[in-house]
Design a protein around this motif. Structure first.
Motif, PDB file in Angstrom:
ATOM      1  N   HIS A  78      -8.002  -7.582  -3.933  1.00 45.03           N
ATOM      2  CA  HIS A  78      -7.959  -7.670  -5.391  1.00 45.03           C
ATOM      3  C   HIS A  78      -9.258  -7.249  -6.064  1.00 45.03           C
ATOM      4  O   HIS A  78      -9.462  -7.530  -7.253  1.00 45.03           O
ATOM      5  N   VAL A  79     -10.134  -6.578  -5.346  1.00 52.21           N
ATOM      6  CA  VAL A  79     -11.334  -6.020  -5.983  1.00 52.21           C
ATOM      7  C   VAL A  79     -10.887  -4.990  -7.021  1.00 52.21           C
ATOM      8  O   VAL A  79      -9.991  -4.181  -6.755  1.00 52.21           O
ATOM      9  N   PRO A  80     -11.475  -5.001  -8.225  1.00 47.49           N
ATOM     10  CA  PRO A  80     -11.090  -4.020  -9.257  1.00 47.49           C
ATOM     11  C   PRO A  80     -11.406  -2.597  -8.798  1.00 47.49           C
ATOM     12  O   PRO A  80     -12.489  -2.070  -9.017  1.00 47.49           O
ATOM     13  N   VAL A  84      -9.690   4.146  -8.342  1.00 46.51           N
ATOM     14  CA  VAL A  84      -9.691   4.960  -7.130  1.00 46.51           C
ATOM     15  C   VAL A  84      -8.280   5.081  -6.567  1.00 46.51           C
ATOM     16  O   VAL A  84      -7.849   6.159  -6.149  1.00 46.51           O
ATOM     17  N   THR A  85      -7.552   3.976  -6.585  1.00 45.36           N
ATOM     18  CA  THR A  85      -6.164   3.988  -6.117  1.00 45.36           C
ATOM     19  C   THR A  85      -5.333   4.973  -6.913  1.00 45.36           C
ATOM     20  O   THR A  85      -4.563   5.771  -6.352  1.00 45.36           O
ATOM     21  N   ASP A  86      -5.500   4.958  -8.230  1.00 46.05           N
ATOM     22  CA  ASP A  86      -4.746   5.866  -9.097  1.00 46.05           C
ATOM     23  C   ASP A  86      -5.207   7.310  -8.935  1.00 46.05           C
ATOM     24  O   ASP A  86      -4.376   8.233  -8.925  1.00 46.05           O
ATOM     25  N   ASN A  94      -7.928   0.304  -1.323  1.00 48.14           N
ATOM     26  CA  ASN A  94      -8.696   0.703  -0.144  1.00 48.14           C
ATOM     27  C   ASN A  94     -10.168   0.307  -0.211  1.00 48.14           C
ATOM     28  O   ASN A  94     -10.986   0.860   0.533  1.00 48.14           O
ATOM     29  N   TYR A  95     -10.501  -0.644  -1.065  1.00 44.46           N
ATOM     30  CA  TYR A  95     -11.884  -1.097  -1.126  1.00 44.46           C
ATOM     31  C   TYR A  95     -12.350  -1.616   0.232  1.00 44.46           C
ATOM     32  O   TYR A  95     -13.497  -1.390   0.630  1.00 44.46           O
ATOM     33  N   ASP A  96     -11.456  -2.289   0.948  1.00 43.11           N
ATOM     34  CA  ASP A  96     -11.849  -2.828   2.243  1.00 43.11           C
ATOM     35  C   ASP A  96     -12.219  -1.736   3.237  1.00 43.11           C
ATOM     36  O   ASP A  96     -13.061  -1.928   4.098  1.00 43.11           O
ATOM     37  N   ARG A  97     -11.602  -0.554   3.093  1.00 43.54           N
ATOM     38  CA  ARG A  97     -11.942   0.551   3.985  1.00 43.54           C
ATOM     39  C   ARG A  97     -13.395   1.015   3.731  1.00 43.54           C
ATOM     40  O   ARG A  97     -14.127   1.342   4.665  1.00 43.54           O
ATOM     41  N   GLY A 164       0.173  -5.567   3.835  1.00 43.83           N
ATOM     42  CA  GLY A 164       1.447  -5.076   4.349  1.00 43.83           C
ATOM     43  C   GLY A 164       1.355  -3.917   5.318  1.00 43.83           C
ATOM     44  O   GLY A 164       2.390  -3.409   5.774  1.00 43.83           O
ATOM     45  N   ASP A 165       0.159  -3.474   5.641  1.00 42.54           N
ATOM     46  CA  ASP A 165      -0.014  -2.337   6.548  1.00 42.54           C
ATOM     47  C   ASP A 165      -0.061  -2.847   7.990  1.00 42.54           C
ATOM     48  O   ASP A 165      -1.004  -3.540   8.370  1.00 42.54           O
ATOM     49  N   PRO A 166       0.914  -2.489   8.837  1.00 41.83           N
ATOM     50  CA  PRO A 166       0.920  -2.985  10.225  1.00 41.83           C
ATOM     51  C   PRO A 166      -0.215  -2.422  11.071  1.00 41.83           C
ATOM     52  O   PRO A 166      -0.543  -2.962  12.130  1.00 41.83           O
ATOM     53  N   TRP A 167      -0.829  -1.327  10.614  1.00 43.31           N
ATOM     54  CA  TRP A 167      -1.925  -0.708  11.347  1.00 43.31           C
ATOM     55  C   TRP A 167      -3.277  -0.987  10.690  1.00 43.31           C
ATOM     56  O   TRP A 167      -4.255  -0.282  10.942  1.00 43.31           O
ATOM     57  N   ASP A 168      -3.347  -2.030   9.886  1.00 45.97           N
ATOM     58  CA  ASP A 168      -4.568  -2.319   9.135  1.00 45.97           C
ATOM     59  C   ASP A 168      -5.758  -2.546  10.054  1.00 45.97           C
ATOM     60  O   ASP A 168      -6.848  -2.019   9.801  1.00 45.97           O
ATOM     61  N   ALA A 169      -5.583  -3.331  11.095  1.00 44.78           N
ATOM     62  CA  ALA A 169      -6.705  -3.629  11.996  1.00 44.78           C
ATOM     63  C   ALA A 169      -7.246  -2.361  12.641  1.00 44.78           C
ATOM     64  O   ALA A 169      -8.464  -2.154  12.723  1.00 44.78           O
ATOM     65  N   GLN A 170      -6.332  -1.497  13.085  1.00 45.57           N
ATOM     66  CA  GLN A 170      -6.762  -0.256  13.732  1.00 45.57           C
ATOM     67  C   GLN A 170      -7.480   0.664  12.744  1.00 45.57           C
ATOM     68  O   GLN A 170      -8.486   1.299  13.086  1.00 45.57           O
ATOM     69  N   LYS A 171      -6.985   0.730  11.526  1.00 48.61           N
ATOM     70  CA  LYS A 171      -7.621   1.570  10.511  1.00 48.61           C
ATOM     71  C   LYS A 171      -8.988   1.020  10.114  1.00 48.61           C
ATOM     72  O   LYS A 171      -9.930   1.786   9.855  1.00 48.61           O
TER      73      LYS A 171
END
Length: 202
Positions: A78-80, A84-86, A94-97, A164-171
């Motif tokens: 939920h970081v503003p 970037v998403t838009d 994708n802030y966490d990335r 909801g991304d099942p590959w989040d950990a790998q990414k």
């Protein structure tokens, strides 16, 4: 090393952290996210005179501290970061990335320390620094899973931050690794430039 720069950077971070410690979105998530931040910052604060990292290394390490502190305040999902998403048409925040990418920056400081101490061949220094970041990335994903399973509820979901991304950990681990590769490319470029300048000065 500029001895004042780490102190000023540390002071700036302490003020920044204190401001974002007030009224976070979820106090439970804030604690979970900020325990590693406080641990890393405390280690760097008490050891900076002994380790004597360069200003560039300090800047690289500070990047993760600042980015992760923001994620802890808002929760990463939920970081503003909507602009970037838009802009890129992403399906998730994708802030966490970006924050994970900055984890890799610690490879620069590790390589710098090992190289300065001449503890290994330069190729081994680079390989070890990269592998260390990858190991930390893997360990953190395991800790995230463990905390989410133990805590459960909304706090567990927000700390996991998979959206909801099942590959989040790998990414996330890939982002850590790519950040380390970037940092080590910068490290090698700096070392080559330093060697060239030294040769020209002889």
């Amino acid at each position: 090393m500029n001895t004042r720069y780490p102190l000023l950077l540390g002071l700036a971070f302490a003020v920044f952290w204190s401001i974002l410690a007030v009224s976070p979105v979820s106090r439970d998530v804030w604690w979970a996210e900020n325990i590693p931040v406080m641990a890393v910052f405390a280690f760097l604060a008490v050891s900076y005179q002994r380790l004597r990292f360069s200003s560039l290394a300090c800047t690289f390490m500070a990047a993760w501290l600042f980015l992760h502190t923001v994620g802890g305040h808002y929760t990463f999902a939920h970081v503003p970061f909507g602009w970037v998403t838009d802009l890129f048409g992403f399906q998730r925040n994708n802030y966490d990335r970006i924050a994970h990418f900055s984890v890799g920056f610690y490879a620069f400081a590790l390589a710098e320390y090992l190289q300065r101490k001449r503890l290994a061949h330069p190729a081994v220094v680079l390989a070890f620094s990269l592998a260390s970041v990858m190991a930390v990335a893997c360990a953190y994903e395991i800790i995230e899973w463990w905390y989410a399973a133990l805590e459960g509820g909304e706090a567990g979901v927000e700390f996991l931050g998979s959206q909801g991304d099942p590959w989040d950990a790998q990414k996330d681990m890939l982002a850590d690794t790519l950040g380390a590769v970037f940092a080590l490319v910068v490290f090698v470029a700096r070392e080559k430039r330093g060697a060239l300048l030294s040769a020209q000065g002889e």
